[in-house]
Design an enzyme around this catalytic site. Structure first.
Site, PDB file in Angstrom:
ATOM      1  N   ALA A 661       0.819  -1.204   0.000  1.00  0.00           N
ATOM      2  CA  ALA A 661       0.000   0.000   0.000  1.00  0.00           C
ATOM      3  C   ALA A 661       0.854   1.255   0.000  1.00  0.00           C
ATOM      4  O   ALA A 661       0.434   2.307  -0.468  1.00  0.00           O
ATOM      5  CB  ALA A 661      -0.918  -0.003   1.224  1.00  0.00           C
ATOM      6  N   SER A 663       4.499   1.046  -0.751  1.00  0.00           N
ATOM      7  CA  SER A 663       5.845   0.752  -1.214  1.00  0.00           C
ATOM      8  C   SER A 663       5.818  -0.183  -2.415  1.00  0.00           C
ATOM      9  O   SER A 663       4.803  -0.807  -2.717  1.00  0.00           O
ATOM     10  CB  SER A 663       6.666   0.117  -0.083  1.00  0.00           C
ATOM     11  OG  SER A 663       6.077  -1.107   0.309  1.00  0.00           O
ATOM     12  N   THR A 664       6.986  -0.241  -3.079  1.00  0.00           N
ATOM     13  CA  THR A 664       7.226  -1.216  -4.139  1.00  0.00           C
ATOM     14  C   THR A 664       8.492  -1.981  -3.772  1.00  0.00           C
ATOM     15  O   THR A 664       9.443  -1.400  -3.261  1.00  0.00           O
ATOM     16  CB  THR A 664       7.404  -0.522  -5.498  1.00  0.00           C
ATOM     17  OG1 THR A 664       6.233   0.245  -5.785  1.00  0.00           O
ATOM     18  CG2 THR A 664       7.616  -1.539  -6.609  1.00  0.00           C
ATOM     19  N   ASP A 776       1.052  -4.007  11.870  1.00  0.00           N
ATOM     20  CA  ASP A 776       0.448  -4.369  10.582  1.00  0.00           C
ATOM     21  C   ASP A 776       0.677  -5.852  10.286  1.00  0.00           C
ATOM     22  O   ASP A 776       1.129  -6.216   9.206  1.00  0.00           O
ATOM     23  CB  ASP A 776       1.022  -3.503   9.460  1.00  0.00           C
ATOM     24  CG  ASP A 776       0.138  -3.520   8.212  1.00  0.00           C
ATOM     25  OD1 ASP A 776      -1.052  -3.883   8.338  1.00  0.00           O
ATOM     26  OD2 ASP A 776       0.624  -3.173   7.132  1.00  0.00           O
TER      27      ASP A 776
END
Length: 967
Positions: A661, A663-664, A776
Site C-alpha cells: 500500500a 511501497s514497491t 500491521d
C-alpha cells in the site's frame, strides 16, 4: 507313577497354551483379512495406509487408525477420517464383528453404505459424513441396537429416512443433513425418548411438522432447515420444552406463529424464509433465553411488539423481509446485548429512535428500504462497536451527523437513496476503517471533501446522483485499495487527476454526466485492473489513449464528448487536421523532445560526476541532493549504492517482485553476494528525518530467526530505500491467495509457519527493550525462506514504545480485515492489537480464505459458522487432507478466536499463543521437513481419539465459548 502324573500335567498345560494361541490367532487372521479387503476397496491410499501390510506387519492392531481391545485383541475402533480416501466402503466391514466405533468422515468415498454394516452389532458410533456416498440408507442399520451416534451428513444419499431407525433404542444423535433425502419424517422417530440431536437440514423432505415432535422429551437440537415442509407450526409447539435450538427456516410453512411458542425455552428460534403471516406474537418478548430470533423473509404484518425490548440476552434480531408497519419501538434500545439488528425491507414509518444509541454492542444496524423520515440521531455515534450502518432507500433528510467521525469501527456506511442535503462532512474522512461509502441518490452539494482521500482502506466510493460541484480531488490517488469510484450525474468540473493512474486495484471508474474537461490522462493506462470506464457526456477533448487496455471499453464509454477523437468514437484524429496545424504540432513535439534530451544529458553528467560512498551507521553527514547509504549490518558493506542501481537498472520495473500500500519491492541479485530485497517507500520525505532514521536503526538492531533483517537503508533521489533479506518463497499471502501459487501448503507446513510467526512476534513483544509493536500483522507481511521458515517483515513502519505506555498510530493504521476493532475505536495501540491480527492470520491458514474478499469478512464468517456448528466445514481441503489429527485443527480454531476476542484483556499473550502452537507440533519432530505438496512418506502418527474432539457436544461447547466471548 509320579513322573507319569507330572508328564500329564505338562502336556495339559502345553495343550492349554496351544489352544489359547490358536484361539487368539484365528480371529486376528480373520479381522486382518477384513482390514486388507477394506483397504483394497479404497483408492488414494499410497501415502496414508503404508503400514496396512499383511506381509511385513502382521500386527494389525498397530496399523494406522486401528484400535484393538487390550485383552481380546479384537478390532474395536477404526478411525480413517480426513485422509482423502477414494473408492468405496467394502462389505468386509461386516466381518469386524466386535467393532464399536467407525469414523470415515472427511474423505471422498463413493458407492453405497454396505448392508453388511448391520453385522457389527456392537457399533455405538458411526460417522460417514462429508463423503460422496449415494443410494439409500440401508435398513440393516436398525440392527445396531447399541448405536448412539449416527452421522451421515454431507453426502448424496437418496430415498426416504428408514422408519426402522426408530427401532434403535439408544440412538441419541441422528445427523442426516445436506443429502438428497425425500419423503416424510417418520412419525415413530418422534417417540424415541433418548434422541437428543436431530439434524435434517438441506434435504428434500416433504410433509408437515408433526404434533408428535414434542414427544422427544430429551431433544435439544431440532433442525429441518432448507426442506420442502408445508403446513403450519403445530399448536403443541409450546410443549417442546427441552428444545434449545429450533430451526424450521426455508421451508414452505404457512399460517401464523402460534401463541404457545412463547412457552419454549430455546436459545435459537429460526423461522425465516417461510410464508408465515399474521403478527409477531407479543409472548415472544417473554422468551428470556433467546440469543437468536430470526423471523425474516416471511409475510408478517403489523407492528414490531415493543415488548421485544425485554429480551436482554438476545444478540441477534432479524425481522427483515416482511411487511411490518408502524414505528421502530424505542424499547429496542433496552436490548443491551444486541449485536445485529436487521429491520430492512419492511414498511416501517416514523423516525429512527434515539434510544438505539444505547446499544453499545451493536455491530450491524440495517434499516434499509423502509419509509423512515427525519434525521439520523446523532447519538447513534455512541454505538462504539458499530461496524455496518445501512439506511438505503428511505426518506431521511437533513445533514450527516458530524459525530459519525467517532465510529472508529465502522467499515460499511450506506446512506444512499434518501433526501440528505448540505455538504458531505469532511469528518467522514476520519472514519479510518471504512471500506464502503455510499452517499448516492441524495441532495448533497458543494465540493467533494479532500479528506476522503485519507480513507486508505476504502474499496467502494459512490457519490453519484447528487448536486456536487468543484473538481475531482487529486487526493483520490491515495486510495490504494479502491475498487469502485462512481461520481456520475453531478456537476463536477476540472480535469481528470493524473493521480488516479496510481490506483492499481481499481475495477470501475464511473465519471459520466458531469462537466469534466481536458484530456484523458495517459496515466489511466497504468490501471491494469480497470475493467469498467465510463466518462461519457462530459466536455473532454483530445485523443483517447491508444493503449491495449483501453480497447476493452465500449464506444459508449466515451459518447457525449464532441471534442474527443480516436477509433473508439469513430473520429480519426490525425488525417482531418490542416497542414499548418500538423506542422505546428510536429514542431512543438520536436522542441519538447530536444529539451527533454538536453535535461537528461545534464542529469546524467551530474550523476556520473558524483561517486557515492556508504555512510557508516551513526554518521550524520548528508550533502544536499546526494545519496546517503546507511549500513546496519556488515554483510551489507559489500554493496555500494551505484552497484545496486546498476544491477537493478535504476530500479527498473522488470525487477519488481511485489507491491504494498505504501511501497514497491525490487529484487537485487549480484554475482558476488546473495540477493537482497529493496523496498522503495512512496513517501520520500518524512517530516522528521532524524526520527525516521532512529526508528530504522532500532529495527535494524533486531536479530531473530523469525524476523526479516533490515541490513541498511538509503535516502536518495530515487526515494527512501530499505534493504532486507530476500525471501525465496515470497509471502504467505502469495502462497495462500496469489494467482500463480505453485505449491500446496500441507498442515505441517502451515503449522510451522504459524509457530515461526508467533515466535517472531513474541520476541518483539516480550524480549525487546523497549518492546516493539508491529502494527500491521497480515499474511503479506509474513515472508517465507527456502525452507518455509516464517519471518515477519515490514518493520520500516513499526515503532518501539516505552514499556509502560501505548502508542497512538500516526503512520500506518493496519490493513482492513486485520485491524483490531478496539484499536480502530480508540486509536490506542498495544500488543493486543497485534494479537488480534495474528488471530486473523491463523484463520487464513486454516481456511485458505482471504481476510476480506468481495466484502465478505473471514472473522464474521467463522463466528457465524460457530453459531451453526459448521466451523469445520470452512477448513481448507489441503489442511483436512494432510492433518492426521482433526483435534489440532479445532484447537487452532479455538486459539484464533481467543486471539480475536472483542475485549482485548481476554486475549492471550503472544508467549501463550506460541506455547499452544508448539504443543501441536509432532514430537519428536521429523528429521526432514516434508515438501508442502505432500506428507512425508512413512511418517507414523498416532491419531487422537478422545471424545472431546469428536462428539457433537464438543461443537456445542465450542459454539457457546465463542458466542460468549466474541459476540
Amino acid at each position: 507313577m509320579r513322573r507319569i502324573e507330572t508328564m500329564k500335567g505338562l502336556f495339559f498345560c502345553l495343550g492349554m497354551v496351544v489352544f489359547m494361541l490358536l484361539g487368539s490367532v484365528s480371529p486376528m487372521n480373520n479381522e486382518g483379512k477384513a482390514l486388507m479387503a477394506i483397504k483394497a476397496s479404497f483408492s488414494n491410499v499410497a501415502n496414508m495406509l503404508l503400514d496396512w501390510d499383511d506381509v511385513h506387519n502382521h500386527d494389525f492392531c498397530s496399523w494406522r487408525g486401528v484400535f484393538c481391545d487390550n485383552v481380546s485383541l479384537n478390532v474395536v475402533s477404526l478411525n480413517l477420517s480426513n485422509l482423502n480416501l477414494g473408492g468405496e466402503i467394502s462389505s468386509a466391514l461386516g466381518d469386524l464383528m466386535n467393532l464399536q466405533s467407525i469414523d470415515l468422515q472427511g474423505n471422498k468415498l463413493g458407492g453405497q453404505i454396505p448392508d453388511e454394516i448391520g453385522n457389527c452389532v456392537s457399533l455405538a458410533y458411526v460417522d460417514f459424513s462429508t463423503n460422496l456416498l449415494f443410494g439409500d440408507i440401508p435398513f440393516s442399520i436398525s440392527k445396531l441396537k447399541q448405536l448412539e451416534f449416527l452421522n451421515l451428513k454431507n453426502n448424496q444419499l437418496t430415498g426416504p429416512i428408514p422408519a426402522t431407525l426408530t427401532q434403535i433404542p439408544n440412538l441419541k444423535t441422528l445427523d442426516l443433513a445436506r443429502n438428497q433425502l425425500t419423503g416424510e419424517i417418520p412419525r415413530l422417530l418422534y417417540w424415541n425418548e433418548v434422541l437428543q440431536y436431530l439434524g435434517l437440514r438441506g434435504n428434500m423432505l416433504t410433509g408437515t411438522l408433526s404434533p408428535d415432535m414434542c414427544q422427544l422429551t430429551g431433544l435439544w437440537y431440532f433442525d429441518v432447515r432448507g426442506n420442502n415442509l408445508t403446513g403450519t407450526i403445530p399448536e403443541s409447539i409450546g410443549n417442546c420444552t427441552s428444545f434449545e435450538i429450533l430451526d424450521v427456516s426455508y421451508n414452505q410453512i404457512t399460517g401464523v406463529i402460534p401463541y404457545n411458542i412463547g412457552f419454549l425455552q430455546v436459545a435459537t428460534l429460526s423461522l425465516q424464509g417461510n410464508k408465515l403471516t399474521g403478527r409477531i406474537p407479543e409472548v415472544i418478548g417473554l422468551m428470556q433465553a433467546l440469543a437468536v430470533l430470526d423471523l425474516s423473509d416471511n409475510e408478517l404484518t403489523g407492528p414490531i411488539p415493543p415488548i421485544l425490548g425485554n429480551l436482554s440476552f438476545t444478540g441477534k434480531l432479524y425481522l427483515h423481509g416482511n411487511k411490518l408497519t408502524g414505528q421502530i419501538p424505542p424499547e429496542l434500545g433496552n436490548m443491551s446485548r444486541l449485536s445485529y439488528l436487521q429491520l430492512n425491507d419492511n414498511e416501517l414509518v416514523g423516525k429512527i429512535p434515539p434510544e438505539l444509541g444505547k446499544l453499545e454492542q451493536l455491530f450491524e444496524l440495517n434499516l434499509a428500504n423502509n419509509n423512515l423520515v427525519g434525521l439520523i440521531p446523532s447519538n447513534i455515534s455512541s454505538c462504539a462497536a458499530l461496524n455496518q450502518f445501512n439506511v438505503h432507500g428511505n426518506f431521511l433528510s437533513g445533514a450527516v451527523p458530524l459525530e459519525f467521525r467517532n465510529l472508529g469501527s465502522l467499515t460499511y456506511l450506506n446512506l444512499s437513496s434518501n433526501s440528505f442535503k448540505g455538504k458531505i462532512p469532511a469528518e467522514l474522512g476520519h472514519i479510518i476503517n471504512l471500506d464502503t461509502l455510499d452517499l448516492s441518490g441524495n441532495n448533497f452539494s458543494g465540493s467533494i471533501p479532500l479528506t476522503l482521500g485519507d480513507l486508505e482502506h476504502l474499496l467502494i466510493l459512490n457519490l453519484s446522483r447528487n448536486h456536487l460541484n468543484g473538481t475531482l480531488p487529486a487526493e483520490f490517488g491515495n486510495l490504494r485499495s479502491i475498487q469502485i469510484i462512481d461520481v456520475s450525474f453531478n456537476f463536477l468540473a476540472g480535469v481528470i487527476p493524473t493521480e488516479l493512474g496510481q490506483l492499481q486495484n481499481i475495477n470501475s471508474l464511473i465519471l459520466n454526466n458531469n462537466k469534466i474537461h481536458g484530456k484523458i490522462p495517459d496515466q489511466l493506462t497504468n490501471c491494469f485492473s480497470l475493467a469498467n470506464l465510463n466518462i461519457s457526456f462530459n466536455n473532454l477533448s483530445g485523443i483517447i489513449p491508444p493503449m491495449k487496455n483501453f480497447t476493452r471499453f465500449s464506444p459508449a464509454s466515451f459518447f457525449g464528448n464532441p471534442f474527443l477523437c480516436g477509433n473508439w468514437v469513430g473520429s480519426i484524429c490525425g488525417p482531418s487536421l490542416p497542414k499548418s496545424q500538423v506542422f505546428t504540432r510536429v514542431a512543438v513535439i520536436c522542441m519538447v523532445l530536444g529539451f527533454i534530451t538536453l535535461i537528461c544529458m545534464i542529469f546524467i553528467a551530474v550523476y556520473k560526476s558524483k561517486q557515492q560512498k556508504p555512510v557508516l551507521k551513526g554518521s550524520s553527514k548528508q550533502p544536499e541532493g546526494s545519496t546517503k547509504l546507511v549500513i546496519l549490518h556488515m554483510d551489507m558493506a559489500i554493496h555500494t549504492f551505484d552497484d545496486i542501481m546498476r544491477v537493478t537498472e535504476n530500479l527498473d520495473e522488470k525487477y519488481i517482485i511485489g507491491y504494498g500500500a505504501s511501497s514497491t519491492v525490487y529484487k537485487c541479485t549480484s554475482k558476488t553476494s546473495r540477493p537482497i530485497a529493496i523496498k522503495r517507500i512512496y513517501n520520500q520525505y518524512p517530516s522528521n528525518f532524524r526520527e525516521f532514521e532512529t526508528e530504522l536503526e532500532t529495527i535494524g538492531s533486531i536479530r531473530h530467526r523469525n524476523i526479516v533483517s533490515l541490513h541498511g537503508y538509503a535516502l536518495s533521489p530515487f526515494g527512501n530505500l530499505l534493504f532486507y533479506d530476500y525471501m525465496e518463497n515470497g509471502s504467505l499471502w502469495d502462497l495462500l491467495h496469489g494467482p500463480g501459487k505453485k505449491v500446496k501448503l500441507d498442515w505441517e507446513t502451515r503449522l510451522k509457519i504459524a509457530v515461526g510467526a508467533a515466535q517472531g512476534l513474541a520476541y518483539l513483544h516480550h524480549d525487546c527493550t523497549p518492546r516493539i509493536i508491529h502494527r500491521d500483522i497480515k499474511s503479506s507481511n509474513i515472508l517465507l525462506d527456502g525452507n518455509f521458515e516464517a519471518r515477519l517483515s515490514d518493520f520500516g513502519i513499526a515503532k518501539s514504545i516505552p514499556a509502560t505506555k501505548t502508542y497512538a498510530s500516526t503512520y500506518v493504521l493496519g490493513t482492513i480485515g486485520y485491524i483490531d476493532p478496539e484499536y480502530a475505536r480508540t486509536s490506542r495501540l498495544n500488543e493486543k492489537s497485534d494479537i488480534y491480527s495474528f488471530g486473523i492470520v491463523l484463520l487464513e491458514l486454516l481456511t485458505g480464505k482471504k481476510a476480506v474478499d468481495n466484502e465478505a469478512n473471514l472473522h464474521q464468517m467463522i463466528l457465524s459458522k460457530a453459531d451453526d456448528n459448521t466451523v469445520m466445514e470452512a477448513v481448507d481441503a489441503e489442511v483436512s487432507v494432510t492433518c492426521m489429527d482433526s483435534g489440532h485443527i479445532k484447537k487452532t480454531f479455538q486459539l484464533a478466536l481467543l486471539c480475536t476476542k472483542r475485549n482485548p484483556l481476554e486475549r492471550p499473550t503472544m508467549q501463550e499463543v506460541s506455547r499452544v502452537l508448539l504443543s501441536l507440533v509432532p514430537s519428536p519432530p521429523p528429521k526432514k521437513l516434508p515438501s508442502p505438496a505432500k506428507v512425508q512418506e512413512g511418517e507414523e502418527r498416532r491419531e487422537s481419539h478422545s471424545s472431546d474432539t469428536t462428539t457433537p457436544q464438543w461443537f456445542v461447547q465450542f459454539r457457546e465459548d465463542i458466542s460468549k466471548s466474541s459476540l
